[in-house]
Design a protein around this motif. Structure first.
Motif, PDB file in Angstrom:
ATOM      1  N   UNK A 192       0.815  -1.220   0.000  1.00  0.00           N
ATOM      2  CA  UNK A 192       0.000   0.000   0.000  1.00  0.00           C
ATOM      3  C   UNK A 192       0.842   1.262   0.000  1.00  0.00           C
ATOM      4  N   UNK A 193       2.121   1.138   0.337  1.00  0.00           N
ATOM      5  CA  UNK A 193       2.982   2.322   0.389  1.00  0.00           C
ATOM      6  C   UNK A 193       3.502   2.724  -0.986  1.00  0.00           C
ATOM      7  N   UNK A 194       3.598   1.779  -1.901  1.00  0.00           N
ATOM      8  CA  UNK A 194       4.222   2.063  -3.193  1.00  0.00           C
ATOM      9  C   UNK A 194       3.314   1.770  -4.393  1.00  0.00           C
ATOM     10  N   UNK A 195       2.191   1.098  -4.192  1.00  0.00           N
ATOM     11  CA  UNK A 195       1.336   0.708  -5.305  1.00  0.00           C
ATOM     12  C   UNK A 195      -0.039   1.361  -5.196  1.00  0.00           C
ATOM     13  N   UNK A 196      -0.674   1.664  -6.338  1.00  0.00           N
ATOM     14  CA  UNK A 196      -2.050   2.179  -6.331  1.00  0.00           C
ATOM     15  C   UNK A 196      -3.007   1.035  -6.004  1.00  0.00           C
ATOM     16  N   UNK A 197      -3.466   0.993  -4.774  1.00  0.00           N
ATOM     17  CA  UNK A 197      -4.171  -0.190  -4.274  1.00  0.00           C
ATOM     18  C   UNK A 197      -5.420  -0.511  -5.084  1.00  0.00           C
ATOM     19  N   UNK A 198      -6.295   0.465  -5.276  1.00  0.00           N
ATOM     20  CA  UNK A 198      -7.557   0.192  -5.970  1.00  0.00           C
ATOM     21  C   UNK A 198      -7.309  -0.279  -7.399  1.00  0.00           C
ATOM     22  N   UNK A 199      -6.419   0.393  -8.111  1.00  0.00           N
ATOM     23  CA  UNK A 199      -6.128   0.009  -9.491  1.00  0.00           C
ATOM     24  C   UNK A 199      -5.545  -1.395  -9.562  1.00  0.00           C
ATOM     25  N   UNK A 200      -4.670  -1.720  -8.637  1.00  0.00           N
ATOM     26  CA  UNK A 200      -4.079  -3.061  -8.603  1.00  0.00           C
ATOM     27  C   UNK A 200      -5.145  -4.100  -8.289  1.00  0.00           C
ATOM     28  N   UNK A 201      -6.060  -3.778  -7.377  1.00  0.00           N
ATOM     29  CA  UNK A 201      -7.114  -4.726  -7.020  1.00  0.00           C
ATOM     30  C   UNK A 201      -8.044  -4.979  -8.204  1.00  0.00           C
ATOM     31  N   UNK A 202      -8.383  -3.928  -8.929  1.00  0.00           N
ATOM     32  CA  UNK A 202      -9.258  -4.070 -10.098  1.00  0.00           C
ATOM     33  C   UNK A 202      -8.567  -4.920 -11.161  1.00  0.00           C
ATOM     34  N   UNK A 203      -7.278  -4.684 -11.368  1.00  0.00           N
ATOM     35  CA  UNK A 203      -6.537  -5.440 -12.380  1.00  0.00           C
ATOM     36  C   UNK A 203      -6.390  -6.906 -11.989  1.00  0.00           C
ATOM     37  N   UNK A 204      -6.022  -7.162 -10.755  1.00  0.00           N
ATOM     38  CA  UNK A 204      -5.817  -8.538 -10.297  1.00  0.00           C
ATOM     39  C   UNK A 204      -7.111  -9.338 -10.327  1.00  0.00           C
ATOM     40  N   UNK A 205      -8.216  -8.697  -9.973  1.00  0.00           N
ATOM     41  CA  UNK A 205      -9.500  -9.401  -9.880  1.00  0.00           C
ATOM     42  C   UNK A 205     -10.242  -9.453 -11.208  1.00  0.00           C
ATOM     43  N   UNK A 206      -9.728  -8.760 -12.206  1.00  0.00           N
ATOM     44  CA  UNK A 206     -10.380  -8.756 -13.502  1.00  0.00           C
ATOM     45  C   UNK A 206     -11.662  -7.956 -13.530  1.00  0.00           C
ATOM     46  N   UNK A 207     -11.672  -6.821 -12.848  1.00  0.00           N
ATOM     47  CA  UNK A 207     -12.843  -5.960 -12.901  1.00  0.00           C
ATOM     48  C   UNK A 207     -13.326  -5.424 -11.576  1.00  0.00           C
ATOM     49  N   UNK A 208     -12.733  -5.857 -10.486  1.00  0.00           N
ATOM     50  CA  UNK A 208     -13.124  -5.346  -9.167  1.00  0.00           C
ATOM     51  C   UNK A 208     -13.473  -6.455  -8.198  1.00  0.00           C
ATOM     52  N   UNK A 209     -13.414  -6.134  -6.909  1.00  0.00           N
ATOM     53  CA  UNK A 209     -13.650  -7.121  -5.859  1.00  0.00           C
ATOM     54  C   UNK A 209     -15.104  -7.066  -5.405  1.00  0.00           C
ATOM     55  N   UNK A 210     -15.578  -8.187  -4.857  1.00  0.00           N
ATOM     56  CA  UNK A 210     -16.956  -8.228  -4.373  1.00  0.00           C
ATOM     57  C   UNK A 210     -17.078  -7.614  -2.983  1.00  0.00           C
ATOM     58  N   UNK A 211     -15.955  -7.562  -2.263  1.00  0.00           N
ATOM     59  CA  UNK A 211     -15.967  -6.941  -0.926  1.00  0.00           C
ATOM     60  C   UNK A 211     -14.596  -6.382  -0.612  1.00  0.00           C
ATOM     61  N   UNK A 212     -14.578  -5.244   0.063  1.00  0.00           N
ATOM     62  CA  UNK A 212     -13.338  -4.636   0.547  1.00  0.00           C
ATOM     63  C   UNK A 212     -13.500  -4.369   2.039  1.00  0.00           C
ATOM     64  N   UNK A 213     -12.558  -4.865   2.831  1.00  0.00           N
ATOM     65  CA  UNK A 213     -12.633  -4.737   4.291  1.00  0.00           C
ATOM     66  C   UNK A 213     -11.675  -3.630   4.723  1.00  0.00           C
TER      67      UNK A 213
END
Length: 340
Positions: A192-213
Protein backbone atom coordinates in the motif's frame (compact mmCIF):
# COMPACT_ATOMS: atom_id res chain seq x y z
CA UNK A 1 -16.75 -16.39 48.41
CA UNK A 2 -14.74 -13.31 47.56
CA UNK A 3 -11.49 -13.64 45.61
CA UNK A 4 -8.36 -11.55 45.06
CA UNK A 5 -7.42 -10.39 41.57
CA UNK A 6 -4.46 -8.58 40.08
CA UNK A 7 -5.16 -6.19 37.20
CA UNK A 8 -3.57 -3.49 35.06
CA UNK A 9 -5.72 -0.44 35.72
CA UNK A 10 -5.72 3.12 34.39
CA UNK A 11 -6.90 5.80 36.78
CA UNK A 12 -6.53 8.48 34.08
CA UNK A 13 -5.89 8.81 30.39
CA UNK A 14 -2.42 9.26 28.93
CA UNK A 15 0.58 7.29 27.73
CA UNK A 16 1.39 3.68 28.53
CA UNK A 17 2.65 4.76 31.93
CA UNK A 18 -0.94 5.21 33.15
CA UNK A 19 -1.37 1.41 33.13
CA UNK A 20 -0.60 0.47 36.72
CA UNK A 21 -0.78 -2.82 38.59
CA UNK A 22 -3.23 -3.04 41.46
CA UNK A 23 -4.85 -5.71 43.59
CA UNK A 24 -8.63 -5.82 44.00
CA UNK A 25 -11.10 -7.97 45.91
CA UNK A 26 -13.84 -9.48 43.78
CA UNK A 27 -17.20 -10.15 45.40
CA UNK A 28 -18.91 -13.48 44.75
CA UNK A 29 -20.47 -13.53 41.26
CA UNK A 30 -23.98 -12.11 41.34
CA UNK A 31 -27.12 -13.56 39.75
CA UNK A 32 -26.45 -14.45 36.13
CA UNK A 33 -22.70 -13.97 36.54
CA UNK A 34 -19.60 -16.15 36.59
CA UNK A 35 -16.12 -15.62 38.04
CA UNK A 36 -13.40 -16.61 35.58
CA UNK A 37 -9.67 -17.17 36.11
CA UNK A 38 -8.12 -15.63 33.00
CA UNK A 39 -5.55 -17.61 30.99
CA UNK A 40 -4.96 -15.03 28.25
CA UNK A 41 -6.21 -11.55 27.31
CA UNK A 42 -5.89 -9.93 23.92
CA UNK A 43 -4.34 -6.52 23.26
CA UNK A 44 -6.46 -4.47 20.87
CA UNK A 45 -6.10 -1.10 19.20
CA UNK A 46 -9.37 -0.22 20.92
CA UNK A 47 -7.54 -0.57 24.26
CA UNK A 48 -5.11 2.13 23.13
CA UNK A 49 -7.93 4.40 22.01
CA UNK A 50 -9.53 3.91 25.46
CA UNK A 51 -6.25 4.73 27.17
CA UNK A 52 -6.10 8.06 25.36
CA UNK A 53 -9.72 8.87 26.16
CA UNK A 54 -11.06 8.67 22.60
CA UNK A 55 -13.18 5.52 22.80
CA UNK A 56 -16.93 6.33 22.80
CA UNK A 57 -18.70 5.38 26.02
CA UNK A 58 -15.58 4.36 27.97
CA UNK A 59 -13.90 6.79 30.35
CA UNK A 60 -11.15 6.49 32.96
CA UNK A 61 -10.87 5.11 35.57
CA UNK A 62 -11.12 1.74 33.84
CA UNK A 63 -9.32 -1.56 33.46
CA UNK A 64 -8.84 -2.27 29.73
CA UNK A 65 -9.16 -5.67 28.10
CA UNK A 66 -11.50 -6.36 25.19
CA UNK A 67 -11.47 -10.17 25.37
CA UNK A 68 -10.19 -13.20 27.27
CA UNK A 69 -9.96 -16.97 27.54
CA UNK A 70 -10.12 -18.60 30.96
CA UNK A 71 -11.78 -21.08 33.32
CA UNK A 72 -14.90 -20.68 35.41
CA UNK A 73 -14.17 -20.61 39.15
CA UNK A 74 -17.62 -19.84 40.52
CA UNK A 75 -21.17 -19.31 39.31
CA UNK A 76 -23.89 -16.98 40.49
CA UNK A 77 -27.52 -17.86 40.97
CA UNK A 78 -29.48 -18.78 37.87
CA UNK A 79 -26.56 -19.85 35.66
CA UNK A 80 -27.38 -23.34 34.45
CA UNK A 81 -25.71 -23.79 31.06
CA UNK A 82 -22.14 -23.56 32.38
CA UNK A 83 -20.13 -25.39 35.02
CA UNK A 84 -17.18 -24.73 37.32
CA UNK A 85 -13.90 -25.72 35.69
CA UNK A 86 -15.19 -25.13 32.17
CA UNK A 87 -12.93 -23.34 29.71
CA UNK A 88 -14.64 -20.29 28.21
CA UNK A 89 -14.03 -17.18 26.12
CA UNK A 90 -15.79 -13.83 25.95
CA UNK A 91 -15.87 -10.46 24.24
CA UNK A 92 -15.86 -8.05 27.18
CA UNK A 93 -14.87 -4.57 25.86
CA UNK A 94 -13.23 -3.69 29.21
CA UNK A 95 -11.91 -5.37 32.34
CA UNK A 96 -9.86 -8.30 31.03
CA UNK A 97 -6.31 -7.11 31.76
CA UNK A 98 -6.64 -9.15 34.95
CA UNK A 99 -5.94 -12.49 36.57
CA UNK A 100 -9.65 -13.07 37.24
CA UNK A 101 -12.93 -11.21 36.91
CA UNK A 102 -16.69 -11.43 37.25
CA UNK A 103 -18.72 -11.29 34.04
CA UNK A 104 -22.28 -11.76 32.84
CA UNK A 105 -22.54 -15.44 31.94
CA UNK A 106 -24.54 -14.64 28.78
CA UNK A 107 -21.31 -13.49 27.10
CA UNK A 108 -19.39 -16.69 27.85
CA UNK A 109 -18.85 -19.26 25.10
CA UNK A 110 -17.31 -22.70 25.62
CA UNK A 111 -13.70 -22.90 24.39
CA UNK A 112 -11.80 -26.02 23.19
CA UNK A 113 -9.54 -27.69 25.71
CA UNK A 114 -6.63 -28.64 23.46
CA UNK A 115 -5.82 -25.31 21.78
CA UNK A 116 -3.30 -22.86 23.31
CA UNK A 117 -4.94 -19.98 25.16
CA UNK A 118 -3.12 -17.36 23.07
CA UNK A 119 -4.49 -18.84 19.82
CA UNK A 120 -8.00 -18.98 21.21
CA UNK A 121 -8.00 -15.41 22.51
CA UNK A 122 -6.85 -14.25 19.07
CA UNK A 123 -10.11 -15.72 17.82
CA UNK A 124 -12.38 -13.67 20.08
CA UNK A 125 -12.29 -9.98 19.08
CA UNK A 126 -10.27 -10.53 15.90
CA UNK A 127 -11.80 -13.84 14.87
CA UNK A 128 -15.39 -12.88 15.59
CA UNK A 129 -14.92 -9.61 13.69
CA UNK A 130 -13.44 -11.40 10.68
CA UNK A 131 -16.07 -14.18 10.72
CA UNK A 132 -19.11 -11.92 10.92
CA UNK A 133 -17.84 -9.44 8.34
CA UNK A 134 -16.93 -12.21 5.90
CA UNK A 135 -19.91 -14.53 6.37
CA UNK A 136 -22.74 -12.32 7.62
CA UNK A 137 -21.98 -8.93 6.06
CA UNK A 138 -20.02 -9.42 2.84
CA UNK A 139 -21.27 -12.80 1.65
CA UNK A 140 -18.44 -13.58 -0.80
CA UNK A 141 -18.63 -16.96 -2.49
CA UNK A 142 -16.11 -19.31 -4.11
CA UNK A 143 -14.41 -17.90 -7.18
CA UNK A 144 -14.94 -14.25 -6.22
CA UNK A 145 -12.29 -11.76 -5.10
CA UNK A 146 -12.06 -9.68 -1.92
CA UNK A 147 -9.69 -6.93 -0.81
CA UNK A 148 -8.31 -7.08 2.73
CA UNK A 149 -6.57 -3.98 4.05
CA UNK A 150 -4.05 -4.53 6.85
CA UNK A 151 -3.76 -8.17 5.80
CA UNK A 152 -0.83 -8.89 8.11
CA UNK A 153 -2.77 -7.76 11.18
CA UNK A 154 -4.90 -9.78 13.56
CA UNK A 155 -8.23 -9.31 11.77
CA UNK A 156 -6.71 -9.13 8.30
CA UNK A 157 -4.84 -12.41 8.66
CA UNK A 158 -7.99 -14.23 9.77
CA UNK A 159 -9.93 -12.74 6.86
CA UNK A 160 -7.32 -14.31 4.57
CA UNK A 161 -7.80 -17.65 6.35
CA UNK A 162 -11.58 -17.49 5.94
CA UNK A 163 -11.31 -16.51 2.29
CA UNK A 164 -8.99 -19.42 1.54
CA UNK A 165 -11.36 -21.87 3.28
CA UNK A 166 -14.28 -20.56 1.23
CA UNK A 167 -12.46 -20.72 -2.11
CA UNK A 168 -12.45 -16.92 -2.35
CA UNK A 169 -9.40 -15.18 -3.78
CA UNK A 170 -7.99 -12.45 -1.52
CA UNK A 171 -5.82 -9.44 -2.23
CA UNK A 172 -4.05 -8.32 0.94
CA UNK A 173 -2.45 -4.92 1.53
CA UNK A 174 0.58 -4.70 3.81
CA UNK A 175 4.02 -3.13 3.82
CA UNK A 176 6.75 -4.79 1.78
CA UNK A 177 8.28 -6.29 4.91
CA UNK A 178 5.08 -8.24 5.61
CA UNK A 179 4.69 -9.76 2.15
CA UNK A 180 5.60 -13.24 3.36
CA UNK A 181 2.88 -13.21 6.05
CA UNK A 182 0.22 -12.30 3.47
CA UNK A 183 1.35 -14.90 0.94
CA UNK A 184 1.61 -17.62 3.60
CA UNK A 185 -2.15 -17.28 4.11
CA UNK A 186 -2.93 -17.44 0.40
CA UNK A 187 -3.25 -13.70 -0.20
CA UNK A 188 -1.96 -11.78 -3.21
CA UNK A 189 0.24 -9.09 -1.67
CA UNK A 190 -0.06 -5.41 -2.60
CA UNK A 191 2.29 -2.88 -0.99
CA UNK A 192 0.00 0.00 0.00
CA UNK A 193 2.98 2.32 0.39
CA UNK A 194 4.22 2.06 -3.19
CA UNK A 195 1.34 0.71 -5.30
CA UNK A 196 -2.05 2.18 -6.33
CA UNK A 197 -4.17 -0.19 -4.27
CA UNK A 198 -7.56 0.19 -5.97
CA UNK A 199 -6.13 0.01 -9.49
CA UNK A 200 -4.08 -3.06 -8.60
CA UNK A 201 -7.11 -4.73 -7.02
CA UNK A 202 -9.26 -4.07 -10.10
CA UNK A 203 -6.54 -5.44 -12.38
CA UNK A 204 -5.82 -8.54 -10.30
CA UNK A 205 -9.50 -9.40 -9.88
CA UNK A 206 -10.38 -8.76 -13.50
CA UNK A 207 -12.84 -5.96 -12.90
CA UNK A 208 -13.12 -5.35 -9.17
CA UNK A 209 -13.65 -7.12 -5.86
CA UNK A 210 -16.96 -8.23 -4.37
CA UNK A 211 -15.97 -6.94 -0.93
CA UNK A 212 -13.34 -4.64 0.55
CA UNK A 213 -12.63 -4.74 4.29
CA UNK A 214 -11.48 -1.31 5.49
CA UNK A 215 -10.24 -0.49 9.00
CA UNK A 216 -8.78 2.90 8.06
CA UNK A 217 -11.74 5.06 7.07
CA UNK A 218 -11.64 8.64 5.86
CA UNK A 219 -10.59 9.25 2.25
CA UNK A 220 -9.12 5.75 2.22
CA UNK A 221 -12.65 4.30 2.18
CA UNK A 222 -13.36 5.97 -1.17
CA UNK A 223 -9.98 5.80 -2.86
CA UNK A 224 -8.77 2.38 -1.75
CA UNK A 225 -11.99 0.44 -1.06
CA UNK A 226 -15.03 1.74 -2.94
CA UNK A 227 -12.84 2.41 -5.98
CA UNK A 228 -11.78 -1.25 -5.95
CA UNK A 229 -15.33 -2.65 -6.01
CA UNK A 230 -16.99 -4.33 -8.95
CA UNK A 231 -20.67 -3.61 -9.66
CA UNK A 232 -22.60 -5.28 -6.86
CA UNK A 233 -19.69 -5.04 -4.46
CA UNK A 234 -19.68 -3.91 -0.82
CA UNK A 235 -17.17 -1.90 1.19
CA UNK A 236 -17.17 -2.92 4.88
CA UNK A 237 -15.88 -0.20 7.23
CA UNK A 238 -14.88 -1.54 10.64
CA UNK A 239 -12.54 1.07 12.07
CA UNK A 240 -11.28 4.63 11.94
CA UNK A 241 -7.55 4.04 12.25
CA UNK A 242 -6.70 7.12 10.19
CA UNK A 243 -8.33 9.44 12.73
CA UNK A 244 -6.61 7.89 15.77
CA UNK A 245 -3.34 6.68 14.26
CA UNK A 246 -0.85 5.80 16.96
CA UNK A 247 -3.59 6.05 19.57
CA UNK A 248 -3.70 9.84 19.30
CA UNK A 249 -6.47 12.07 18.00
CA UNK A 250 -5.66 13.55 14.59
CA UNK A 251 -8.07 16.47 14.09
CA UNK A 252 -7.22 16.97 10.42
CA UNK A 253 -7.81 13.29 9.70
CA UNK A 254 -11.09 13.41 11.63
CA UNK A 255 -12.28 16.31 9.47
CA UNK A 256 -11.31 14.39 6.34
CA UNK A 257 -13.20 11.37 7.64
CA UNK A 258 -16.35 13.45 8.15
CA UNK A 259 -16.01 14.92 4.67
CA UNK A 260 -15.48 11.47 3.21
CA UNK A 261 -18.80 10.34 4.66
CA UNK A 262 -20.57 12.27 1.88
CA UNK A 263 -20.97 9.40 -0.53
CA UNK A 264 -22.96 9.63 -3.73
CA UNK A 265 -26.12 7.60 -3.20
CA UNK A 266 -26.91 7.85 -6.92
CA UNK A 267 -23.53 6.46 -7.93
CA UNK A 268 -23.80 3.60 -5.43
CA UNK A 269 -27.31 2.88 -6.72
CA UNK A 270 -26.25 2.89 -10.37
CA UNK A 271 -23.46 0.39 -9.63
CA UNK A 272 -25.49 -1.69 -7.14
CA UNK A 273 -22.72 -1.06 -4.63
CA UNK A 274 -22.95 -0.74 -0.88
CA UNK A 275 -21.06 0.69 2.07
CA UNK A 276 -21.79 -0.84 5.47
CA UNK A 277 -20.36 -0.21 8.90
CA UNK A 278 -19.52 -3.09 11.23
CA UNK A 279 -18.95 -2.85 14.99
CA UNK A 280 -18.42 -6.11 16.83
CA UNK A 281 -19.85 -4.87 20.12
CA UNK A 282 -23.02 -3.55 18.50
CA UNK A 283 -23.51 -6.92 16.82
CA UNK A 284 -22.95 -8.74 20.12
CA UNK A 285 -25.48 -6.60 21.96
CA UNK A 286 -28.11 -6.55 19.21
CA UNK A 287 -27.78 -10.20 18.16
CA UNK A 288 -26.47 -12.16 21.16
CA UNK A 289 -27.43 -15.54 19.73
CA UNK A 290 -25.46 -14.84 16.54
CA UNK A 291 -22.55 -13.72 18.76
CA UNK A 292 -22.53 -17.03 20.63
CA UNK A 293 -22.95 -19.14 17.50
CA UNK A 294 -20.27 -17.34 15.51
CA UNK A 295 -17.73 -17.18 18.33
CA UNK A 296 -18.24 -20.89 19.04
CA UNK A 297 -17.63 -21.63 15.34
CA UNK A 298 -14.42 -19.60 15.26
CA UNK A 299 -13.08 -21.19 18.45
CA UNK A 300 -13.89 -24.66 17.12
CA UNK A 301 -11.98 -23.98 13.90
CA UNK A 302 -8.97 -22.81 15.90
CA UNK A 303 -9.23 -25.89 18.10
CA UNK A 304 -9.21 -28.09 14.99
CA UNK A 305 -6.28 -26.19 13.46
CA UNK A 306 -8.44 -25.24 10.46
CA UNK A 307 -7.58 -21.56 10.96
CA UNK A 308 -4.41 -20.41 12.64
CA UNK A 309 -4.25 -16.90 14.08
CA UNK A 310 -0.83 -15.31 13.82
CA UNK A 311 0.55 -14.56 17.29
CA UNK A 312 3.00 -11.66 17.16
CA UNK A 313 4.11 -11.77 20.80
CA UNK A 314 3.06 -13.07 24.21
CA UNK A 315 3.89 -10.90 27.23
CA UNK A 316 3.21 -11.11 30.98
CA UNK A 317 0.18 -9.17 32.18
CA UNK A 318 2.45 -6.75 34.06
CA UNK A 319 3.91 -5.65 30.71
CA UNK A 320 0.60 -4.42 29.33
CA UNK A 321 2.12 -1.00 28.66
CA UNK A 322 4.91 -2.49 26.58
CA UNK A 323 2.36 -4.62 24.73
CA UNK A 324 0.35 -1.54 23.77
CA UNK A 325 3.51 0.29 22.70
CA UNK A 326 4.42 -2.63 20.44
CA UNK A 327 0.94 -2.59 18.91
CA UNK A 328 1.19 1.15 18.30
CA UNK A 329 4.53 0.68 16.53
CA UNK A 330 2.84 -1.44 13.81
CA UNK A 331 6.09 -3.37 13.42
CA UNK A 332 4.70 -6.79 14.33
CA UNK A 333 2.39 -9.02 12.32
CA UNK A 334 -0.50 -10.67 14.17
CA UNK A 335 -2.00 -10.59 17.65
CA UNK A 336 -0.29 -9.47 20.85
CA UNK A 337 -1.43 -11.44 23.89
CA UNK A 338 -1.09 -10.96 27.67
CA UNK A 339 -0.70 -13.97 29.96
CA UNK A 340 -1.29 -13.58 33.73
Amino acid sequence: MSATAFEMHMARTGGVEVLQARQVTLPPPGPGQARVAIEAAGVAFADIVMRTGLYPGVKAPVTPGYDFVGRIEALGAGVESLHVGQRVAALTVTGSYATRRNIDARWLVAAPEAAPAEALVAGVLNGLTAWQMFHRVAGAVAGEWVLVHGAAGGVGGLLLDLARRAGVRAIGTASAGKKAEVEAKGGVHVDYRTEPVAARAVALSGGGVVAAFDHVGGPHLKTASIAALRPGGTAVLYGGYDATKGGKARPAAMLKMLAADRLSALKLFSQSQGVVGYNVTSWRDARPEAYRQDLAQVLALIGEGAIQPTIAKVLPLREAGEAQALLQSAKLAGKIVLRP
